[in-house]
Design a protein around this motif. Structure first.
Motif, PDB file in Angstrom:
ATOM      1  N   ARG A  60      64.228  59.820  52.963  1.00  9.47           N
ATOM      2  CA  ARG A  60      65.199  59.657  51.876  1.00  9.47           C
ATOM      3  C   ARG A  60      64.551  59.780  50.503  1.00  9.47           C
ATOM      4  O   ARG A  60      65.182  60.242  49.555  1.00  9.47           O
ATOM      5  CB  ARG A  60      65.898  58.309  51.997  1.00  9.47           C
ATOM      6  CG  ARG A  60      66.933  58.298  53.103  1.00  9.47           C
ATOM      7  CD  ARG A  60      67.656  56.988  53.192  1.00  9.47           C
ATOM      8  NE  ARG A  60      68.603  56.994  54.293  1.00  9.47           N
ATOM      9  CZ  ARG A  60      69.147  55.914  54.807  1.00  9.47           C
ATOM     10  NH1 ARG A  60      68.835  54.714  54.331  1.00  9.47           N
ATOM     11  NH2 ARG A  60      69.992  56.003  55.808  1.00  9.47           N
ATOM     12  N   ARG A  61      63.301  59.363  50.375  1.00  7.93           N
ATOM     13  CA  ARG A  61      62.625  59.444  49.074  1.00  7.93           C
ATOM     14  C   ARG A  61      61.971  60.798  48.832  1.00  7.93           C
ATOM     15  O   ARG A  61      61.938  61.284  47.707  1.00  7.93           O
ATOM     16  CB  ARG A  61      61.554  58.358  48.973  1.00  7.93           C
ATOM     17  CG  ARG A  61      62.122  57.001  48.786  1.00  7.93           C
ATOM     18  CD  ARG A  61      61.056  55.966  48.660  1.00  7.93           C
ATOM     19  NE  ARG A  61      61.658  54.641  48.650  1.00  7.93           N
ATOM     20  CZ  ARG A  61      61.007  53.528  48.901  1.00  7.93           C
ATOM     21  NH1 ARG A  61      59.723  53.571  49.189  1.00  7.93           N
ATOM     22  NH2 ARG A  61      61.612  52.370  48.862  1.00  7.93           N
ATOM     23  N   HIS A  62      61.409  61.387  49.883  1.00  9.06           N
ATOM     24  CA  HIS A  62      60.613  62.602  49.709  1.00  9.06           C
ATOM     25  C   HIS A  62      61.190  63.794  50.473  1.00  9.06           C
ATOM     26  O   HIS A  62      60.510  64.803  50.628  1.00  9.06           O
ATOM     27  CB  HIS A  62      59.177  62.355  50.180  1.00  9.06           C
ATOM     28  CG  HIS A  62      58.546  61.158  49.566  1.00  9.06           C
ATOM     29  ND1 HIS A  62      58.177  61.113  48.237  1.00  9.06           N
ATOM     30  CD2 HIS A  62      58.220  59.956  50.095  1.00  9.06           C
ATOM     31  CE1 HIS A  62      57.643  59.924  47.983  1.00  9.06           C
ATOM     32  NE2 HIS A  62      57.666  59.207  49.076  1.00  9.06           N
ATOM     33  N   GLY A  63      62.402  63.674  50.947  1.00  5.39           N
ATOM     34  CA  GLY A  63      62.998  64.733  51.755  1.00  5.39           C
ATOM     35  C   GLY A  63      63.530  65.897  50.940  1.00  5.39           C
ATOM     36  O   GLY A  63      63.540  65.891  49.703  1.00  5.39           O
ATOM     37  N   ASN A  79      56.514  74.402  42.758  1.00  5.51           N
ATOM     38  CA  ASN A  79      55.061  74.339  42.646  1.00  5.51           C
ATOM     39  C   ASN A  79      54.395  74.410  44.014  1.00  5.51           C
ATOM     40  O   ASN A  79      53.337  75.036  44.167  1.00  5.51           O
ATOM     41  CB  ASN A  79      54.640  73.056  41.919  1.00  5.51           C
ATOM     42  CG  ASN A  79      54.896  73.122  40.432  1.00  5.51           C
ATOM     43  OD1 ASN A  79      54.972  74.201  39.858  1.00  5.51           O
ATOM     44  ND2 ASN A  79      55.051  71.966  39.818  1.00  5.51           N
ATOM     45  N   ARG A  80      55.019  73.809  45.009  1.00  3.53           N
ATOM     46  CA  ARG A  80      54.451  73.866  46.364  1.00  3.53           C
ATOM     47  C   ARG A  80      54.587  75.272  46.958  1.00  3.53           C
ATOM     48  O   ARG A  80      53.694  75.731  47.677  1.00  3.53           O
ATOM     49  CB  ARG A  80      55.104  72.815  47.261  1.00  3.53           C
ATOM     50  CG  ARG A  80      54.725  71.390  46.858  1.00  3.53           C
ATOM     51  CD  ARG A  80      55.381  70.367  47.759  1.00  3.53           C
ATOM     52  NE  ARG A  80      54.832  70.383  49.104  1.00  3.53           N
ATOM     53  CZ  ARG A  80      53.716  69.763  49.486  1.00  3.53           C
ATOM     54  NH1 ARG A  80      53.024  69.071  48.597  1.00  3.53           N
ATOM     55  NH2 ARG A  80      53.304  69.830  50.731  1.00  3.53           N
ATOM     56  N   ILE A  81      55.681  75.954  46.630  1.00  5.05           N
ATOM     57  CA  ILE A  81      55.844  77.343  47.084  1.00  5.05           C
ATOM     58  C   ILE A  81      54.785  78.227  46.438  1.00  5.05           C
ATOM     59  O   ILE A  81      54.143  79.047  47.099  1.00  5.05           O
ATOM     60  CB  ILE A  81      57.269  77.854  46.761  1.00  5.05           C
ATOM     61  CG1 ILE A  81      58.299  77.154  47.639  1.00  5.05           C
ATOM     62  CG2 ILE A  81      57.363  79.362  46.939  1.00  5.05           C
ATOM     63  CD1 ILE A  81      59.741  77.439  47.251  1.00  5.05           C
ATOM     64  N   LEU A  82      54.598  78.072  45.118  1.00  2.00           N
ATOM     65  CA  LEU A  82      53.633  78.897  44.408  1.00  2.00           C
ATOM     66  C   LEU A  82      52.206  78.623  44.852  1.00  2.00           C
ATOM     67  O   LEU A  82      51.346  79.526  44.818  1.00  2.00           O
ATOM     68  CB  LEU A  82      53.765  78.668  42.892  1.00  2.00           C
ATOM     69  CG  LEU A  82      55.074  79.146  42.267  1.00  2.00           C
ATOM     70  CD1 LEU A  82      55.146  78.746  40.806  1.00  2.00           C
ATOM     71  CD2 LEU A  82      55.221  80.653  42.435  1.00  2.00           C
ATOM     72  N   LYS A  83      51.927  77.409  45.255  1.00  4.98           N
ATOM     73  CA  LYS A  83      50.574  77.077  45.730  1.00  4.98           C
ATOM     74  C   LYS A  83      50.350  77.580  47.159  1.00  4.98           C
ATOM     75  O   LYS A  83      49.221  77.707  47.595  1.00  4.98           O
ATOM     76  CB  LYS A  83      50.370  75.564  45.650  1.00  4.98           C
ATOM     77  CG  LYS A  83      48.935  75.147  45.848  1.00  4.98           C
ATOM     78  CD  LYS A  83      48.733  73.709  45.463  1.00  4.98           C
ATOM     79  CE  LYS A  83      47.252  73.404  45.542  1.00  4.98           C
ATOM     80  NZ  LYS A  83      46.943  72.039  45.099  1.00  4.98           N
ATOM     81  N   GLY A  84      51.431  77.883  47.859  1.00  2.00           N
ATOM     82  CA  GLY A  84      51.297  78.410  49.207  1.00  2.00           C
ATOM     83  C   GLY A  84      51.334  77.351  50.289  1.00  2.00           C
ATOM     84  O   GLY A  84      50.820  77.573  51.398  1.00  2.00           O
ATOM     85  N   ARG A  85      51.929  76.227  50.007  1.00  2.00           N
ATOM     86  CA  ARG A  85      52.010  75.156  51.012  1.00  2.00           C
ATOM     87  C   ARG A  85      52.917  75.577  52.160  1.00  2.00           C
ATOM     88  O   ARG A  85      53.967  76.189  51.953  1.00  2.00           O
ATOM     89  CB  ARG A  85      52.576  73.883  50.379  1.00  2.00           C
ATOM     90  CG  ARG A  85      51.730  73.282  49.305  1.00  2.00           C
ATOM     91  CD  ARG A  85      50.635  72.461  49.874  1.00  2.00           C
ATOM     92  NE  ARG A  85      49.979  71.708  48.829  1.00  2.00           N
ATOM     93  CZ  ARG A  85      48.816  71.124  48.982  1.00  2.00           C
ATOM     94  NH1 ARG A  85      48.208  71.180  50.133  1.00  2.00           N
ATOM     95  NH2 ARG A  85      48.267  70.466  48.000  1.00  2.00           N
ATOM     96  N   PHE A  86      52.504  75.212  53.363  1.00  2.00           N
ATOM     97  CA  PHE A  86      53.333  75.524  54.541  1.00  2.00           C
ATOM     98  C   PHE A  86      54.500  74.536  54.633  1.00  2.00           C
ATOM     99  O   PHE A  86      55.624  74.903  54.933  1.00  2.00           O
ATOM    100  CB  PHE A  86      52.483  75.463  55.809  1.00  2.00           C
ATOM    101  CG  PHE A  86      53.221  75.813  57.051  1.00  2.00           C
ATOM    102  CD1 PHE A  86      53.577  77.132  57.322  1.00  2.00           C
ATOM    103  CD2 PHE A  86      53.599  74.842  57.960  1.00  2.00           C
ATOM    104  CE1 PHE A  86      54.266  77.452  58.469  1.00  2.00           C
ATOM    105  CE2 PHE A  86      54.293  75.156  59.101  1.00  2.00           C
ATOM    106  CZ  PHE A  86      54.633  76.470  59.360  1.00  2.00           C
ATOM    107  N   VAL A  87      54.224  73.266  54.361  1.00  2.00           N
ATOM    108  CA  VAL A  87      55.260  72.221  54.384  1.00  2.00           C
ATOM    109  C   VAL A  87      55.659  71.959  52.931  1.00  2.00           C
ATOM    110  O   VAL A  87      54.829  71.607  52.099  1.00  2.00           O
ATOM    111  CB  VAL A  87      54.729  70.931  55.043  1.00  2.00           C
ATOM    112  CG1 VAL A  87      55.772  69.830  54.966  1.00  2.00           C
ATOM    113  CG2 VAL A  87      54.309  71.203  56.463  1.00  2.00           C
ATOM    114  N   LEU A  88      56.958  72.106  52.631  1.00  2.00           N
ATOM    115  CA  LEU A  88      57.427  71.936  51.262  1.00  2.00           C
ATOM    116  C   LEU A  88      57.881  70.506  50.983  1.00  2.00           C
ATOM    117  O   LEU A  88      57.741  70.021  49.874  1.00  2.00           O
ATOM    118  CB  LEU A  88      58.574  72.903  50.977  1.00  2.00           C
ATOM    119  CG  LEU A  88      58.223  74.391  51.113  1.00  2.00           C
ATOM    120  CD1 LEU A  88      59.450  75.242  50.856  1.00  2.00           C
ATOM    121  CD2 LEU A  88      57.099  74.747  50.170  1.00  2.00           C
TER     122      LEU A  88
END
Length: 90
Positions: A60-63, A79-88
């Motif tokens: 609920r907080r970080h979903g 920012n997570r997409i641009l960094k290339g993170r697999f889990v957003l």
């Protein structure tokens, strides 16, 4: 009182030792009564620093829904997409 006189007075005491590496004076352990030192009471004390994790609160907080509902959350996702993170998000 001059500084050398003060240091010589401290060094002449029987309850003090020479300065340590950092220049601090520390008392001798023999001057402290051993009856007051008890490590068993400290070691037996079990402390809980934080409650057990709840997956519902985490989601609920970080979903995804919480992130997408606010502008700051959408910036985090981008920012997570641009960094290339697999889990957003959770």
């Amino acid at each position: 009182m001059a500084l050398p006189n003060l240091l010589s007075g401290l060094l002449s005491r029987a309850s003090w030792v020479a300065p340590s590496v950092f220049g601090h004076f520390r008392p001798l352990l023999s001057s402290v009564p051993s009856a007051n030192i008890s490590t068993t009471s400290v070691l037996a004390n079990i402390r809980c620093h934080f409650p057990r994790p709840s997956e519902i609160k985490r989601v609920r907080r970080h979903g995804w829904k919480k992130r997408m509902s606010t502008l700051a959350g959408r910036k985090i996702i981008m920012n997570r997409i641009l960094k290339g993170r697999f889990v957003l998000s959770h």
